[in-house]
Each structure stands twice: as structure tokens, then as C-alpha cells.
Design a protein around this motif. Structure first.
Motif, PDB file in Angstrom:
ATOM      1  N   ASN A  98      -5.743   7.045 -20.940  1.00 32.97           N
ATOM      2  CA  ASN A  98      -6.995   7.046 -21.202  1.00 32.97           C
ATOM      3  C   ASN A  98      -7.991   7.701 -20.178  1.00 32.97           C
ATOM      4  O   ASN A  98      -7.801   7.210 -18.883  1.00 32.97           O
ATOM      5  N   PRO A  99      -8.510   8.997 -20.229  1.00 33.31           N
ATOM      6  CA  PRO A  99      -9.217   9.603 -19.228  1.00 33.31           C
ATOM      7  C   PRO A  99     -10.458   8.681 -18.745  1.00 33.31           C
ATOM      8  O   PRO A  99     -11.042   9.188 -17.587  1.00 33.31           O
ATOM      9  N   ALA A 100     -10.876   7.673 -19.305  1.00 32.10           N
ATOM     10  CA  ALA A 100     -11.844   6.772 -18.953  1.00 32.10           C
ATOM     11  C   ALA A 100     -11.446   6.002 -17.670  1.00 32.10           C
ATOM     12  O   ALA A 100     -12.549   5.589 -16.851  1.00 32.10           O
ATOM     13  N   PHE A 101     -10.125   5.838 -17.524  1.00 31.32           N
ATOM     14  CA  PHE A 101      -9.946   4.988 -16.311  1.00 31.32           C
ATOM     15  C   PHE A 101      -9.786   5.741 -15.301  1.00 31.32           C
ATOM     16  O   PHE A 101      -9.314   6.936 -15.119  1.00 31.32           O
ATOM     17  N   SER A 102     -10.147   5.375 -13.792  1.00 31.26           N
ATOM     18  CA  SER A 102     -10.197   6.161 -12.595  1.00 31.26           C
ATOM     19  C   SER A 102      -8.806   6.177 -12.056  1.00 31.26           C
ATOM     20  O   SER A 102      -7.792   5.258 -12.464  1.00 31.26           O
ATOM     21  N   THR A 103      -8.707   7.018 -11.168  1.00 28.28           N
ATOM     22  CA  THR A 103      -7.371   7.020 -10.415  1.00 28.28           C
ATOM     23  C   THR A 103      -7.557   6.399  -8.850  1.00 28.28           C
ATOM     24  O   THR A 103      -8.571   6.401  -8.513  1.00 28.28           O
ATOM     25  N   ILE A 104      -6.473   5.610  -8.361  1.00 29.16           N
ATOM     26  CA  ILE A 104      -6.659   5.005  -7.117  1.00 29.16           C
ATOM     27  C   ILE A 104      -7.006   6.217  -5.984  1.00 29.16           C
ATOM     28  O   ILE A 104      -6.157   7.144  -5.867  1.00 29.16           O
ATOM     29  N   ASN A 105      -7.741   5.799  -4.987  1.00 30.35           N
ATOM     30  CA  ASN A 105      -7.775   6.771  -3.788  1.00 30.35           C
ATOM     31  C   ASN A 105      -7.937   5.539  -2.515  1.00 30.35           C
ATOM     32  O   ASN A 105      -7.640   4.342  -2.619  1.00 30.35           O
ATOM     33  N   PRO A 106      -7.740   6.324  -1.322  1.00 27.62           N
ATOM     34  CA  PRO A 106      -7.565   5.424  -0.133  1.00 27.62           C
ATOM     35  C   PRO A 106      -8.722   4.362  -0.117  1.00 27.62           C
ATOM     36  O   PRO A 106      -8.364   3.428   0.865  1.00 27.62           O
ATOM     37  N   ASP A 107      -9.959   4.595  -0.381  1.00 30.52           N
ATOM     38  CA  ASP A 107     -10.634   3.577  -0.336  1.00 30.52           C
ATOM     39  C   ASP A 107     -10.428   2.289  -1.057  1.00 30.52           C
ATOM     40  O   ASP A 107     -10.533   1.275  -0.512  1.00 30.52           O
ATOM     41  N   ASP A 108      -9.954   2.516  -2.212  1.00 33.10           N
ATOM     42  CA  ASP A 108      -9.437   1.303  -3.148  1.00 33.10           C
ATOM     43  C   ASP A 108      -8.409   0.659  -2.485  1.00 33.10           C
ATOM     44  O   ASP A 108      -8.328  -0.543  -2.429  1.00 33.10           O
ATOM     45  N   VAL A 109      -7.425   1.333  -1.843  1.00 32.13           N
ATOM     46  CA  VAL A 109      -6.231   0.766  -0.915  1.00 32.13           C
ATOM     47  C   VAL A 109      -6.896  -0.053   0.187  1.00 32.13           C
ATOM     48  O   VAL A 109      -6.638  -1.372   0.415  1.00 32.13           O
ATOM     49  N   LEU A 110      -7.962   0.487   0.916  1.00 32.80           N
ATOM     50  CA  LEU A 110      -8.462  -0.298   1.937  1.00 32.80           C
ATOM     51  C   LEU A 110      -9.129  -1.523   1.639  1.00 32.80           C
ATOM     52  O   LEU A 110      -9.016  -2.380   2.279  1.00 32.80           O
ATOM     53  N   HIS A 111      -9.917  -1.587   0.392  1.00 33.46           N
ATOM     54  CA  HIS A 111     -10.594  -2.753  -0.054  1.00 33.46           C
ATOM     55  C   HIS A 111      -9.509  -3.744  -0.465  1.00 33.46           C
ATOM     56  O   HIS A 111      -9.943  -4.689  -0.273  1.00 33.46           O
ATOM     57  N   PHE A 112      -8.554  -3.376  -1.154  1.00 33.26           N
ATOM     58  CA  PHE A 112      -7.421  -4.579  -1.608  1.00 33.26           C
ATOM     59  C   PHE A 112      -6.994  -5.048  -0.126  1.00 33.26           C
ATOM     60  O   PHE A 112      -6.398  -6.085  -0.146  1.00 33.26           O
ATOM     61  N   LYS A 113      -6.737  -4.334   0.725  1.00 31.83           N
ATOM     62  CA  LYS A 113      -6.111  -4.801   2.001  1.00 31.83           C
ATOM     63  C   LYS A 113      -7.150  -5.818   2.765  1.00 31.83           C
ATOM     64  O   LYS A 113      -6.643  -6.813   3.320  1.00 31.83           O
ATOM     65  N   GLU A 114      -8.457  -5.423   2.642  1.00 33.43           N
ATOM     66  CA  GLU A 114      -9.174  -6.354   3.020  1.00 33.43           C
ATOM     67  C   GLU A 114      -9.393  -7.753   2.390  1.00 33.43           C
ATOM     68  O   GLU A 114      -9.609  -9.019   2.971  1.00 33.43           O
ATOM     69  N   ILE A 115      -8.869  -7.641   1.160  1.00 31.20           N
ATOM     70  CA  ILE A 115      -9.001  -8.892   0.297  1.00 31.20           C
ATOM     71  C   ILE A 115      -7.461  -9.656   0.488  1.00 31.20           C
ATOM     72  O   ILE A 115      -7.443 -10.927   0.603  1.00 31.20           O
ATOM     73  N   LEU A 116      -6.631  -8.987   0.424  1.00 27.76           N
ATOM     74  CA  LEU A 116      -5.024  -9.561   0.608  1.00 27.76           C
ATOM     75  C   LEU A 116      -4.269  -9.623   2.053  1.00 27.76           C
ATOM     76  O   LEU A 116      -3.511 -10.223   1.996  1.00 27.76           O
ATOM     77  N   GLY A 117      -4.838  -8.792   2.834  1.00 31.96           N
ATOM     78  CA  GLY A 117      -4.114  -8.473   4.020  1.00 31.96           C
ATOM     79  C   GLY A 117      -3.168  -7.283   3.887  1.00 31.96           C
ATOM     80  O   GLY A 117      -2.940  -6.808   2.510  1.00 31.96           O
ATOM     81  N   HIS A 118      -2.608  -6.552   4.812  1.00 32.59           N
ATOM     82  CA  HIS A 118      -1.777  -5.620   4.866  1.00 32.59           C
ATOM     83  C   HIS A 118      -0.508  -5.702   3.996  1.00 32.59           C
ATOM     84  O   HIS A 118      -0.184  -5.064   3.554  1.00 32.59           O
ATOM     85  N   LYS A 119       0.047  -6.981   4.458  1.00 34.23           N
ATOM     86  CA  LYS A 119       1.282  -7.456   4.027  1.00 34.23           C
ATOM     87  C   LYS A 119       1.258  -7.306   2.398  1.00 34.23           C
ATOM     88  O   LYS A 119       2.568  -7.294   1.879  1.00 34.23           O
ATOM     89  N   ASN A 120       0.331  -7.784   1.775  1.00 33.04           N
ATOM     90  CA  ASN A 120       0.208  -8.097   0.243  1.00 33.04           C
ATOM     91  C   ASN A 120       0.033  -6.842  -0.517  1.00 33.04           C
ATOM     92  O   ASN A 120      -0.396  -7.042  -1.741  1.00 33.04           O
ATOM     93  N   VAL A 121      -0.341  -5.744   0.142  1.00 26.92           N
ATOM     94  CA  VAL A 121      -0.397  -4.542  -0.581  1.00 26.92           C
ATOM     95  C   VAL A 121       0.719  -3.451  -0.268  1.00 26.92           C
ATOM     96  O   VAL A 121       0.713  -3.111   0.843  1.00 26.92           O
ATOM     97  N   ILE A 122       1.478  -3.551  -1.428  1.00 24.59           N
ATOM     98  CA  ILE A 122       2.669  -2.862  -1.373  1.00 24.59           C
ATOM     99  C   ILE A 122       2.568  -1.236  -2.021  1.00 24.59           C
ATOM    100  O   ILE A 122       2.210  -1.006  -2.899  1.00 24.59           O
TER     101      ILE A 122
END
Length: 368
Positions: A98-122
Motif C-alpha cells: 500500500n503506497p499510503a504507508f511510509s517507509t522507515i527512516n533513521p529518525d524513526d529508529v532513533l525515536h524507537f530507541k528513545e522509547i525502548l532503549g538501544h537493546k530492544n531495537v533490533i
């Protein structure tokens, strides 16, 4: 009384003449001694004959797409007397991204690391490879991100952010399913609940267990066994499947004939909706007649309506003993008659009833 009824039933089966088996019936009953016997009733109709009479031209293919699930079901229902036949297929279909969905970028990964910590973002390729492939190795996704939340709040934050960024997600438990429902179709974010495996409480009077969705089914059974209870669900994959995934797929299991479906055993759920809203339905009241019973919408929804994070389950008492009988039947209809007689003679003492045709038995023997 149950012990005597069981012995009489099995011995009655054993008095019959020996027949060459076409299929085996498996009966498991608690508190009964082991008795051997063979089903003796012959039937003029054979299941295989009925199968051959089906008209392939009447097949109706109905492809369906559920979120991250890719499968095609083939449904066929033919009425032969009182006999209804349905066929299901899990063949993969070509679903376009579905073209309506975005693709993951480095900013997204950084945001998830802030929520979960580096260890839980694989992002490790080896761990992603295992998460992208189903147990049967029939379906394979290409996700570049695996998230391991540790509690309800983290799941809520993940979904709230993904909803704002229009990032597709796929919830994942033990990844033991056989239809590809727990693996991505394309590059969805995988949210795996394996780190949410805490047992919160057990009401030892009423047998009501509260736990997180990532608990392994076998671990729950081991915990309950020490307290005199068992899970109402038993599966071949119990050593790796998670209770949240069991509920999301409304798994039946071996004890369905005794304890029924999960719709009757789940008292409450905690679910995170797609926008991050926490839906708290963690009631421990067995007889609850108030308002809408929304939990049933999520049992069997396969993660399409929300992610289950906590469960309240009614657990039956542990059986004092369990014994099995292995009976030979001439055909499928004889297995049905055996089940009917077992229900009539044994009542609620039956814990499980399964059958194997001769091809399955021969295949198992050849694997030795």
C-alpha cells in the motif's frame, strides 16, 4: 463412577471382532485406567468415497487479505445428505504494498530507541531473518526493524508513533503459526512481545490467572501445576507459542472437547488500539452481565484490531490422573460413532479425542 463407566465403555469396544484399521481414534480421559479395544461398527459409506464424489468445478476461490497476513482460502461446501465439506488453503497471494504507508527512516529508529532503549531495537540481520520467516518457511517478509517492548506503556507509545507516521506494523508472538499471520508481507515494523512474560497474579480460590501476553504456554502450565491448576489450552507448540498469540488466533488445542474455546475461558483482556489507546478490560468477574463484552472482538482477530498485552484466564483444576486409549476404526464414520458413544458413556470425563488416518500412521512409522 466415571472410572467404572470408562472401563465398561472400553471393554465393550474390545469385545468386538478385530478389523483392519482405516483410521485410529484417540480418547483421553482423566482418572481412568488404560484399556485396549477396537471399534467394531462398520459403515456402508466411506469418507474417502464421499471425498471422491465432490465436484471440483463447484470450487469457489475467495482470496482475503488481513493486514500483514497473506493467504488465500479455498472454500467449498457440498451437501451430501447431512455431510458438509469445506476446503481451506494457505497459498500465498501477490498483495501489492500500500503506497499510503511510509517507509522507515533513521529518525524513526532513533525515536524507537528513545522509547525502548538501544537493546530492544533490533536491526541485526540474523535476528531479523528469523523474525521475517514463518515456522513453515512458506512466507518471508523484508522488515528491517524488530521492536521488543517490555510493558503496556511502551507498546502504546510505539503504536501511537507508528499511527502518526503511517508506518505499518505486524504483531508477533512465538511465531509458531502455520498461515503466515505473524510475519511481515513487506517492510512492516515487527512488534514482538516475548519480553512481556510476567505472571501478575493467581487467585488460588477461583483459579483466575492474570499474566502478560508474552508468557510461553508451557511456562504457564508449569506454574499452574504447582498450584493445582492447568491451562484450558494445550498445543503441540506449547514450548514456544505465547498466550497472546493463542488468543489472537483463537487457538483450539487438544482439550477443546472438554474446556471449549478461548471465548469461554478468557475473562478479560488489555488491548492497545492502533492509535495507542489502552483498552482496559481486565475484569476478573466470572459472571459479568454488564454492558458490551468487547473482549470477544479481539479473540481471533489476529492483531487486526489491536495488540493484546495482558490476559485474565479462568483455569480449570488439575486432573488427578490422565489415561489414554488407542482404538482402531474401519473408517471416518466409525470414528464419529465412537465419539458419540464415548460422549454418551463417559460424559465430561473425556479430555481429548483425535483421529489419524492410515496414511498419517504409515508416514510416522517411515520417519523412524
Amino acid at each position: 463412577m466415571a472410572r467404572r463407566r470408562a472401563s465398561e465403555f472400553f471393554l465393550a469396544c474390545g469385545r468386538g471382532r478385530s478389523i483392519l484399521f482405516g483410521s485410529f481414534a484417540f480418547v483421553s480421559s482423566p482418572g481412568l485406567f488404560y484399556t485396549r479395544g477396537k471399534a467394531v461398527e462398520q459403515s456402508s459409506k466411506n469418507f474417502s468415497v464421499l471425498s471422491r464424489e465432490l465436484d471440483p468445478s463447484k470450487c469457489c476461490f475467495m482470496p482475503s487479505y488481513f493486514g500483514a497476513i497473506k493467504r488465500q482460502r479455498t472454500l467449498e461446501m457440498v451437501n451430501i445428505g447431512a455431510f458438509h465439506h469445506r476446503l481451506f488453503s494457505s497459498a500465498a497471494t501477490n498483495a501489492k504494498r500500500n503506497p499510503a504507508f511510509s517507509t522507515i527512516n533513521p529518525d524513526d529508529v532513533l525515536h524507537f530507541k528513545e522509547i525502548l532503549g538501544h537493546k530492544n531495537v533490533i536491526q541485526d540481520e540474523d535476528r531479523l531473518l528469523a523474525a521475517n520467516v514463518d515456522w513453515m518457511r512458506k512466507y518471508k517478509g523484508s522488515s528491517q526493524l524488530l521492536l521488543l517492548p517490555r510493558n503496556t506503556e511502551e507498546v502504546s507509545k510505539i503504536l501511537k508513533y507508528c499511527n502518526s507516521r503511517c508506518l505499518a506494523v505486524v504483531p508477533q508472538g512465538g511465531n509458531t503459526g502455520l498461515v503466515g499471520g505473524s510475519v511481515p508481507v513487506y517492510d512492516e515494523v515487527i512488534i514482538n512481545l516475548s519480553t512481556m512474560d510476567k505472571i501478575i497474579s493467581l487467585d488460588k480460590v477461583n483459579g483466575i490467572l492474570i499474566c502478560e501476553a508474552g508468557c510461553i504456554l508451557e511456562n504457564l502450565n508449569s506454574f499452574l501445576a504447582n498450584e493445582g491448576y492447568i491451562m484450558p489450552l494445550d498445543l503441540g507448540a506449547k514450548g514456544s507459542c505465547q498466550i497472546g498469540g493463542n488468543i489472537s488466533t483463537n487457538a483450539g488445542g487438544l482439550h477443546f472437547i472438554r474446556y471449549g474455546s478461548l471465548h469461554g475461558n478468557i475473562l478479560g483482556l488489555e488491548v492497545i488500539l492502533a492509535d495507542g489507546t489502552i483498552l482496559d478490560m481486565l475484569t476478573t468477574l466470572h459472571k459479568d452481565n454488564t454492558g458490551y463484552d468487547l473482549k470477544h472482538l479481539f479473540i481471533g482477530s489476529e492483531g487486526t484490531l489491536g495488540i493484546i498485552t495482558k490476559i485474565v484466564v479462568l483455569t480449570p483444576c488439575k486432573l488427578s490422573s490422565t489415561n489414554s486409549a488407542f482404538l482402531a476404526c474401519s473408517d471416518y464414520l466409525s470414528c464419529q460413532k465412537l465419539l458419540a458413544e464415548a460422549k454418551q458413556d463417559l460424559g465430561e470425563a473425556i479430555s481429548a479425542f483425535e483421529f489419524m488416518d492410515c496414511n498419517s500412521v504409515e508416514m510416522r512409522i517411515n520417519l523412524r
